[in-house]
Design an enzyme around this catalytic site. Structure first.
Site, PDB file in Angstrom:
ATOM      1  N   HIS A 138      44.041  45.379  38.476  1.00  0.00           N
ATOM      2  CA  HIS A 138      44.586  44.689  39.649  1.00  0.00           C
ATOM      3  C   HIS A 138      45.810  45.475  40.117  1.00  0.00           C
ATOM      4  O   HIS A 138      46.465  46.161  39.336  1.00  0.00           O
ATOM      5  CB  HIS A 138      44.961  43.255  39.288  1.00  0.00           C
ATOM      6  CG  HIS A 138      43.760  42.353  39.223  1.00  0.00           C
ATOM      7  ND1 HIS A 138      43.753  41.063  39.685  1.00  0.00           N
ATOM      8  CD2 HIS A 138      42.515  42.577  38.751  1.00  0.00           C
ATOM      9  CE1 HIS A 138      42.570  40.530  39.489  1.00  0.00           C
ATOM     10  NE2 HIS A 138      41.790  41.414  38.915  1.00  0.00           N
ATOM     11  N   ASN A 198      42.851  43.295  43.576  1.00  0.00           N
ATOM     12  CA  ASN A 198      42.448  44.473  42.813  1.00  0.00           C
ATOM     13  C   ASN A 198      42.831  45.720  43.601  1.00  0.00           C
ATOM     14  O   ASN A 198      43.321  45.629  44.715  1.00  0.00           O
ATOM     15  CB  ASN A 198      40.927  44.483  42.647  1.00  0.00           C
ATOM     16  CG  ASN A 198      40.425  43.281  41.889  1.00  0.00           C
ATOM     17  OD1 ASN A 198      40.948  42.192  42.015  1.00  0.00           O
ATOM     18  ND2 ASN A 198      39.393  43.483  41.112  1.00  0.00           N
ATOM     19  N   ARG A 242      32.348  38.536  43.892  1.00  0.00           N
ATOM     20  CA  ARG A 242      32.687  37.500  42.902  1.00  0.00           C
ATOM     21  C   ARG A 242      34.200  37.431  42.709  1.00  0.00           C
ATOM     22  O   ARG A 242      34.859  36.472  43.097  1.00  0.00           O
ATOM     23  CB  ARG A 242      31.951  37.797  41.584  1.00  0.00           C
ATOM     24  CG  ARG A 242      31.793  36.590  40.678  1.00  0.00           C
ATOM     25  CD  ARG A 242      32.991  36.348  39.798  1.00  0.00           C
ATOM     26  NE  ARG A 242      33.413  37.559  39.107  1.00  0.00           N
ATOM     27  CZ  ARG A 242      34.621  37.708  38.579  1.00  0.00           C
ATOM     28  NH1 ARG A 242      35.519  36.757  38.672  1.00  0.00           N
ATOM     29  NH2 ARG A 242      34.944  38.834  37.975  1.00  0.00           N
ATOM     30  N   ASP A 243      34.774  38.480  42.152  1.00  0.00           N
ATOM     31  CA  ASP A 243      36.211  38.484  41.853  1.00  0.00           C
ATOM     32  C   ASP A 243      37.041  38.337  43.126  1.00  0.00           C
ATOM     33  O   ASP A 243      38.088  37.688  43.141  1.00  0.00           O
ATOM     34  CB  ASP A 243      36.568  39.800  41.137  1.00  0.00           C
ATOM     35  CG  ASP A 243      37.874  39.709  40.356  1.00  0.00           C
ATOM     36  OD1 ASP A 243      38.541  38.666  40.457  1.00  0.00           O
ATOM     37  OD2 ASP A 243      38.225  40.675  39.672  1.00  0.00           O
ATOM     38  N   HIS A 268      39.159  47.755  34.675  1.00  0.00           N
ATOM     39  CA  HIS A 268      39.268  46.903  35.872  1.00  0.00           C
ATOM     40  C   HIS A 268      40.740  46.582  36.105  1.00  0.00           C
ATOM     41  O   HIS A 268      41.357  45.855  35.338  1.00  0.00           O
ATOM     42  CB  HIS A 268      38.451  45.627  35.641  1.00  0.00           C
ATOM     43  CG  HIS A 268      38.600  44.602  36.715  1.00  0.00           C
ATOM     44  ND1 HIS A 268      37.970  44.713  37.932  1.00  0.00           N
ATOM     45  CD2 HIS A 268      39.301  43.448  36.765  1.00  0.00           C
ATOM     46  CE1 HIS A 268      38.286  43.659  38.678  1.00  0.00           C
ATOM     47  NE2 HIS A 268      39.093  42.878  37.997  1.00  0.00           N
ATOM     48  N   CYS A 296      37.660  43.669  50.319  1.00  0.00           N
ATOM     49  CA  CYS A 296      38.528  42.510  50.474  1.00  0.00           C
ATOM     50  C   CYS A 296      39.628  42.397  49.443  1.00  0.00           C
ATOM     51  O   CYS A 296      39.569  41.532  48.580  1.00  0.00           O
ATOM     52  CB  CYS A 296      37.707  41.236  50.496  1.00  0.00           C
ATOM     53  SG  CYS A 296      36.291  41.266  49.428  1.00  0.00           S
TER      54      CYS A 296
HETATM   55 ZN    ZN Z   1      39.772  40.977  38.486  1.00  0.00          ZN
END
Ligand code: ZN
Length: 307
Positions: free
Chosen positions: A213, A249, A17-18, A211, A240
């Site tokens: 990045h 991320n 998703r992200d 979470h 990815c």
């Molecule tokens: Zn994110």
């Protein structure tokens, strides 16, 4: 040492998703399915697979239902979907039997929230409250995510109290997990430690997910810092890291490598995670930037030295 380091952690894989959301091209549905299946085989117990945003806003994720219906992961894997608004929830509930958790979200920054979903934070929270009721009534696990938790490119510092106030509201709505996103990579390890120490105190009984990045190369340091104050849940991106120059991320394989080398159990097989990353590399058609893909796992047998 006064470390509260947990002995094991859970890593939620958000790549499908992200990650794909940030890809410049649209990834074919069957490649997404293949990657999710491979992540399931690598041992991930929680995978974020789709988002119910309007397809014209995010064409990269328009095939969410198709993906949900066709993936094949072990029965104990919890699949998660991201829900932006009530309309998205209507659509998501039409295929309710294909996933287990639903995530609602807000930005702690008024400006970022407006730019992202064109609503005020207050409007978003009142819609989120209604959605939370519906999600729980369906017997789904309710997660919430707070974007720009560690700083906002438009507003700068976001007071810790504002972020945790939103988190407390989500907990009242019934969220059992709250994720704090460093959406544009503005966190640093010292602030992360202060932030999560306060969050753990104010939100007892709620699973808190970090979470990060890696925009400024501090992702792993931030994860380490969160771990040391007792955070045991991480949402990361395997396979990815996005294209050069953009705000990817931390790659999951690097996080897994660090934790496992520290003796923190991730429940994951690093070799298989790297394998999934290589598959993603193959269909994206370019080299990914994770260190573990390049270097492989640490080899303690010392065999290389013998050559
Ligand atoms: Zn994110």
């Amino acid at each position: 040492m006064s470390s509260r380091r947990p002995s094991s952690v859970t890593i939620r894989e958000v790549g499908p998703r992200d990650g794909f959301q940030n890809e410049p091209e649209i990834i074919p549905t069957d490649e997404k399915i293949r990657l999710i299946n491979s992540l399931g085989r690598a041992g991930f117990k929680r995978i974020e697979v789709a988002s119910f945003v309007r397809p014209d806003v995010l064409p990269q994720l328009a095939d969410g239902v198709e993906v949900l219906k066709n993936i094949d992961v072990p029965g104990d894997v919890s699949l998660m979907v991201l829900i932006p608004n009530s309309k998205g929830l209507d659509n998501a509930l039409k295929v309710r039997e294909y996933y287990h958790e639903a995530s609602i979200f807000v930005s702690s920054s008024e400006t970022h929230n407006m730019k992202n979903i064109n609503r005020t934070v207050a409007e978003t929270m009142s819609d989120d409250k209604v959605m939370a009721k519906r999600i729980l009534a369906e017997g789904l696990k309710l997660d919430a995510v707070i974007a720009t938790s560690f700083g906002c490119p438009y507003e700068g510092r976001i007071p810790l109290d504002r972020v945790l106030g939103l988190a407390e509201q989500f907990a009242e709505f019934g969220a059992t997990e709250i994720g704090f996103g460093d959406t544009t990579g503005m966190a640093n390890p010292a602030y992360v430690a202060d932030f999560f120490a306060a969050a753990l105190e104010r939100l007892p009984g709620v699973e808190l997910t970090a979470h990060f990045h890696n925009t400024r190369g501090q992702g792993l340091a931030n994860a380490y810092s969160a771990l040391e104050v007792g955070v045991s849940s991480f949402g990361e991106l395997g396979g990815c890291p996005v294209h050069a120059g953009s705000t990817g991320n931390i790659s999951t394989e690097d996080l897994v490598s660090m934790f496992e080398e520290m003796g923190v159990d991730t429940g994951l097989d690093l070799n298989r995670v790297i394998e999934s990353a290589r598959e993603a590399q193959a269909f994206l058609g370019r080299k990914l930037t994770s260190h573990s893909i390049l270097a492989g796992p640490v080899d303690w047998t010392g065999t290389l030295a013998a050559h």
